[in-house]
Design an enzyme around this catalytic site. Structure first.
Site, PDB file in Angstrom:
ATOM      1  N   HIS A 143      -7.552  30.866  29.130  1.00  0.00           N
ATOM      2  CA  HIS A 143      -6.590  30.487  30.175  1.00  0.00           C
ATOM      3  C   HIS A 143      -5.644  29.436  29.603  1.00  0.00           C
ATOM      4  O   HIS A 143      -6.054  28.579  28.816  1.00  0.00           O
ATOM      5  CB  HIS A 143      -7.327  29.940  31.408  1.00  0.00           C
ATOM      6  CG  HIS A 143      -6.406  29.818  32.582  1.00  0.00           C
ATOM      7  ND1 HIS A 143      -5.543  28.755  32.717  1.00  0.00           N
ATOM      8  CD2 HIS A 143      -6.163  30.641  33.623  1.00  0.00           C
ATOM      9  CE1 HIS A 143      -4.824  28.932  33.810  1.00  0.00           C
ATOM     10  NE2 HIS A 143      -5.180  30.067  34.378  1.00  0.00           N
ATOM     11  N   GLU A 202      -0.368  35.912  31.642  1.00  0.00           N
ATOM     12  CA  GLU A 202       0.015  34.791  32.513  1.00  0.00           C
ATOM     13  C   GLU A 202       1.087  33.960  31.808  1.00  0.00           C
ATOM     14  O   GLU A 202       0.754  33.071  31.001  1.00  0.00           O
ATOM     15  CB  GLU A 202      -1.208  33.913  32.812  1.00  0.00           C
ATOM     16  CG  GLU A 202      -2.320  34.634  33.544  1.00  0.00           C
ATOM     17  CD  GLU A 202      -3.189  33.660  34.347  1.00  0.00           C
ATOM     18  OE1 GLU A 202      -3.285  33.858  35.556  1.00  0.00           O
ATOM     19  OE2 GLU A 202      -3.736  32.705  33.765  1.00  0.00           O
ATOM     20  N   SER A 223       1.834  32.496  39.987  1.00  0.00           N
ATOM     21  CA  SER A 223       2.459  32.453  41.319  1.00  0.00           C
ATOM     22  C   SER A 223       2.418  33.804  42.038  1.00  0.00           C
ATOM     23  O   SER A 223       3.350  34.152  42.782  1.00  0.00           O
ATOM     24  CB  SER A 223       3.882  31.904  41.235  1.00  0.00           C
ATOM     25  OG  SER A 223       3.852  30.579  40.716  1.00  0.00           O
ATOM     26  N   GLU A 225      -4.493  26.801  30.718  1.00  0.00           N
ATOM     27  CA  GLU A 225      -4.891  25.400  30.910  1.00  0.00           C
ATOM     28  C   GLU A 225      -5.895  24.967  29.842  1.00  0.00           C
ATOM     29  O   GLU A 225      -5.938  23.808  29.443  1.00  0.00           O
ATOM     30  CB  GLU A 225      -5.436  25.212  32.339  1.00  0.00           C
ATOM     31  CG  GLU A 225      -4.285  25.252  33.340  1.00  0.00           C
ATOM     32  CD  GLU A 225      -4.610  25.908  34.670  1.00  0.00           C
ATOM     33  OE1 GLU A 225      -5.791  26.029  35.020  1.00  0.00           O
ATOM     34  OE2 GLU A 225      -3.647  26.329  35.361  1.00  0.00           O
ATOM     35  N   GLY A 250       1.428  28.127  38.761  1.00  0.00           N
ATOM     36  CA  GLY A 250       1.440  26.970  39.658  1.00  0.00           C
ATOM     37  C   GLY A 250       2.828  26.424  39.917  1.00  0.00           C
ATOM     38  O   GLY A 250       2.983  25.323  40.441  1.00  0.00           O
ATOM     39  N   ASN A 267      -8.877  32.946  40.809  1.00  0.00           N
ATOM     40  CA  ASN A 267      -9.327  31.857  39.940  1.00  0.00           C
ATOM     41  C   ASN A 267      -9.182  30.562  40.730  1.00  0.00           C
ATOM     42  O   ASN A 267      -8.074  30.061  40.914  1.00  0.00           O
ATOM     43  CB  ASN A 267      -8.447  31.841  38.668  1.00  0.00           C
ATOM     44  CG  ASN A 267      -8.759  30.651  37.781  1.00  0.00           C
ATOM     45  OD1 ASN A 267      -9.724  29.923  37.996  1.00  0.00           O
ATOM     46  ND2 ASN A 267      -7.921  30.437  36.774  1.00  0.00           N
ATOM     47  N   TRP A 268     -10.320  30.046  41.194  1.00  0.00           N
ATOM     48  CA  TRP A 268     -10.282  28.864  42.063  1.00  0.00           C
ATOM     49  C   TRP A 268     -10.046  27.571  41.269  1.00  0.00           C
ATOM     50  O   TRP A 268      -9.882  26.511  41.857  1.00  0.00           O
ATOM     51  CB  TRP A 268     -11.592  28.770  42.876  1.00  0.00           C
ATOM     52  CG  TRP A 268     -11.786  29.891  43.848  1.00  0.00           C
ATOM     53  CD1 TRP A 268     -10.910  30.911  44.128  1.00  0.00           C
ATOM     54  CD2 TRP A 268     -12.942  30.125  44.679  1.00  0.00           C
ATOM     55  NE1 TRP A 268     -11.442  31.755  45.081  1.00  0.00           N
ATOM     56  CE2 TRP A 268     -12.692  31.301  45.437  1.00  0.00           C
ATOM     57  CE3 TRP A 268     -14.161  29.462  44.861  1.00  0.00           C
ATOM     58  CZ2 TRP A 268     -13.611  31.816  46.351  1.00  0.00           C
ATOM     59  CZ3 TRP A 268     -15.071  29.974  45.770  1.00  0.00           C
ATOM     60  CH2 TRP A 268     -14.801  31.138  46.508  1.00  0.00           C
ATOM     61  N   LYS A 269     -10.086  27.665  39.959  1.00  0.00           N
ATOM     62  CA  LYS A 269      -9.879  26.485  39.089  1.00  0.00           C
ATOM     63  C   LYS A 269     -10.804  25.343  39.528  1.00  0.00           C
ATOM     64  O   LYS A 269     -11.894  25.606  40.027  1.00  0.00           O
ATOM     65  CB  LYS A 269      -8.395  26.091  39.067  1.00  0.00           C
ATOM     66  CG  LYS A 269      -7.508  27.294  38.689  1.00  0.00           C
ATOM     67  CD  LYS A 269      -6.085  26.925  38.369  1.00  0.00           C
ATOM     68  CE  LYS A 269      -5.306  28.198  38.025  1.00  0.00           C
ATOM     69  NZ  LYS A 269      -3.933  27.941  37.611  1.00  0.00           N
ATOM     70  N   GLY A 285      -4.156  32.228  41.317  1.00  0.00           N
ATOM     71  CA  GLY A 285      -4.618  30.841  41.381  1.00  0.00           C
ATOM     72  C   GLY A 285      -4.501  30.312  42.800  1.00  0.00           C
ATOM     73  O   GLY A 285      -5.319  30.609  43.669  1.00  0.00           O
ATOM     74  N   GLY A 286      -3.440  29.544  43.047  1.00  0.00           N
ATOM     75  CA  GLY A 286      -3.270  28.856  44.332  1.00  0.00           C
ATOM     76  C   GLY A 286      -3.483  29.739  45.556  1.00  0.00           C
ATOM     77  O   GLY A 286      -4.171  29.344  46.507  1.00  0.00           O
TER      78      GLY A 286
END
Ligand code: 13P
Length: 259
Positions: A95, A169, A215, A97, A175, A9-11, A236-237
């Site tokens: 998600h 999640e 993470s 966010e 993150g 997930n590149w956000k 993610g990251g």
């Protein structure tokens, strides 16, 4: 046997050139027999660039968001049918966010779940508790409610077609560099599968892939994926770095031989 789903997930990261570069690099470096289904989930703005870059490769395309509506006067929205035109196969819904920063409610998310499934695309429904909810032992209540409301009206037939993926999640792990332990994650994954079994029947629930996210990285992927109810990762990251993401996909091969 459930095939792992490793999704990046590149956000809201990576411009057009950077998206192209990362997608091309994954196409070149991922082994052809990856042992896992791999998906990238770029920003909506670069779906066209990324879909071209991964064309002909085994990498699938995902979208980070979708409209709850089919068409009409909904300025700024993108429908599931429009996503399908780009070759999207998976759509993230719920998600954290979007739940916590943008205030999307369970009933609104349920409409999105149906919009995705009705178009024949697979939904990745994200669920997870806040730190204070975990500390008050409310994890199962929160996740159970998110599943119940988010999946209301979804049929076993849709699940059997593979149109449902769940991503656990924990919000406190996203993150933050703080990953759920393999035992914490497995416990919630087993609970999720139990709830899916109650709604769709044990056989259908046994086929649903439940991803872990929060993470996840090359160094912890293998022990997470080795857990019986962890069927993939939503990254993610670490998915923004080709070497990390490829390392995670490689970890899948070692985690559950035969998957
Ligand atoms: P991080 O891997 O950066 O913690 O993000 C997880 C996530 O939100 C994936 O959807």
């Amino acid at each position: 046997m459930r095939k792992f789903l490793i999704a990046g997930n590149w956000k809201m990261n990576l411009g057009r050139e950077e998206s192209l570069k990362l997608a091309r690099s994954l196409v070149h470096t991922l082994p052809p027999d990856t042992h896992a289904q791999v998906a990238v989930i770029p920003t909506l703005a670069h779906l066209d660039t990324v879909t071209d870059a991964i064309s002909g490769s085994p990498i699938a395309l995902g979208a980070q968001n979708v409209s709850s509506e089919k068409k009409g006067a909904f300025t700024g929205e993108v429908s599931a049918a429009m996503l399908k035109e780009f070759g999207v196969k998976f759509v993230l819904v719920g998600h954290s966010e979007r739940r916590h920063i943008l205030g999307e409610s369970d009933s609104f998310l349920n409409k999105k779940v149906h919009a995705v499934i009705n178009e024949g695309l697979a939904v990745i429904l994200c669920v997870g508790e806040l730190l204070e909810e975990r500390e008050k032992n409310k994890t199962n209540d929160v996740v159970g409610r998110q599943l119940e409301l988010g999946l209301a009206g979804v049929t076993a037939a849709a699940v059997e077609k593979g149109l449902l993926v769940v991503a656990y999640e924990p919000v406190w792990a996203i993150g933050t560099g703080r990953t759920a332990t393999k035992d914490q994650a497995q416990e919630v994954h087993a609970f999720i599968r139990q709830r899916l079994a109650a709604q769709f029947g044990a056989a259908s629930a046994a086929g649903v892939r439940i991803q872990y996210g929060g993470s996840a990285k090359k160094s912890n992927a293998q022990e997470l994926l080795a857990q019986p109810d962890i069927d993939g990762l939503l990254v993610g990251g670490a998915s923004l770095l080709a070497d990390e993401f490829v390392g995670i996909v490689q970890a899948a091969a070692a985690a559950k031989p035969g998957c």
